[in-house]
Design a protein around this motif. Structure first.
Motif: not given
Length: 300
Positions: A116-129, A155-159
């Motif tokens: 129940v996840v996708s790569s883009a979805g995990i990335a979005a969650a990390i950004r929000k957290m 994600l790494v490049n955006d800090g």
């Protein structure tokens, strides 16, 4: 505890111990016994504690989550880096983030989930957290390709990433296109080998990773600390000899369950009373506990 932001130097200064979380006979988190585990690890030369899978952070209630954060943040030494986990469900992250705002951990780790996840979805969650907490997140890569190389790099490049725990199991750890793709794009010093002491040599020597995590090193911290020093000094024969000393317990963890075996091994070693293993995990049987005791004796 150490509250300074993570750097590659912070990552490489110590093995990252991933300890069990002790409970009393009634299943309540036990401050005194957890303090024994923490002191044992610190006195063995490890100054980074990561509370994730081995601590069964997956199954904490919100009330327990706050208690656990209070316990680990106030018990650790001033120079010990302490990293708790969040998730893996997004709703759980949101509730836990509200609690984390009352603490000063320099980073947190997102527990891995495959369904129940996708790569883009995990990335979005990390950004929000990261935005909500005001600090970067440790990305835990446990399943091949769950987060694409491109998404992880962005994600790494955006800090918004403080470190990456890489724990994808391979039959041959020298052959790993996913890890090679990550190290081609991302500072290798930000990536840790996340599968304990066994693949640490290959991951650090062949892929240039910045460090490694340990479960068995929570029981034998001096050995894990010595392994890190040997790898960093490129003393490969010495490193291999140390790695082989972990095999009796590592094989049991690989075959019978890494979390439950470590939980009971911590108690059988005499370090602390870890108490019952909470559902959805189960207690190793009597014969398995005898195997654990024998492995500990062989490693001592």
């Amino acid at each position: 505890m150490d509250t300074k932001p993570l750097t590659t130097e912070t990552i490489s200064r110590s093995v990252w111990a991933v300890p069990s979380l002790a409970r009393n006979a009634e299943g309540i988190l036990d401050r005194q016994e957890n303090a024994k585990i923490i002191r044992h690890i610190e006195q063995g030369g490890i100054s980074t504690l990561l509370y994730g899978g081995n601590a069964i952070f997956y199954h904490l209630t919100l009330a327990e989550y706050r208690t656990a954060l209070e316990l680990i943040s106030t018990t650790a030494a001033d120079d010990t880096l302490v990293i708790p986990a969040i998730g893996p469900a997004y709703g759980t992250m949101l509730d836990q983030a509200e609690i984390l705002l009352d603490f000063n951990f320099p980073t947190v780790m997102l527990l891995p989930q495959r369904d129940v996840v996708s790569s883009a979805g995990i990335a979005a969650a990390i950004r929000k957290m990261a935005e909500k907490l005001g600090k970067p997140i440790v990305l835990y890569l446990k399943y091949d390709g769950t987060v694409t190389v491109d998404d992880a790099t962005a994600l790494v490049n955006d800090g918004v990433i403080s470190a990456i725990k890489y724990a994808v199991v391979r039959k041959d750890y020298t052959q790993d296109d996913y890890l090679r793709g990550l190290t081609d794009q991302i500072d290798k010093g930000l990536i840790l080998s996340g599968l304990g002491d066994q693949p640490a040599i290959v991951h650090m020597r062949d892929f240039g990773l910045g460090g490694f995590t340990t479960g068995c090193g929570c029981i034998f911290p001096q050995m894990s600390a010595a392994l890190l020093k040997a790898i960093q000094a490129q003393n490969w024969d010495e490193a291999e000899a140390i790695r082989e000393r972990f095999l009796p317990l590592e094989r049991l963890r690989d075959n019978l369950g890494p979390i439950s075996i470590l939980h009971r091994a911590t108690e059988l070693s005499g370090i602390a009373k870890t108490g019952p293993i909470i559902p959805l995990l189960s207690e190793p049987g009597e014969s398995v506990q005898e195997e654990i005791a024998a492995a500990l004796q062989q490693m001592s």
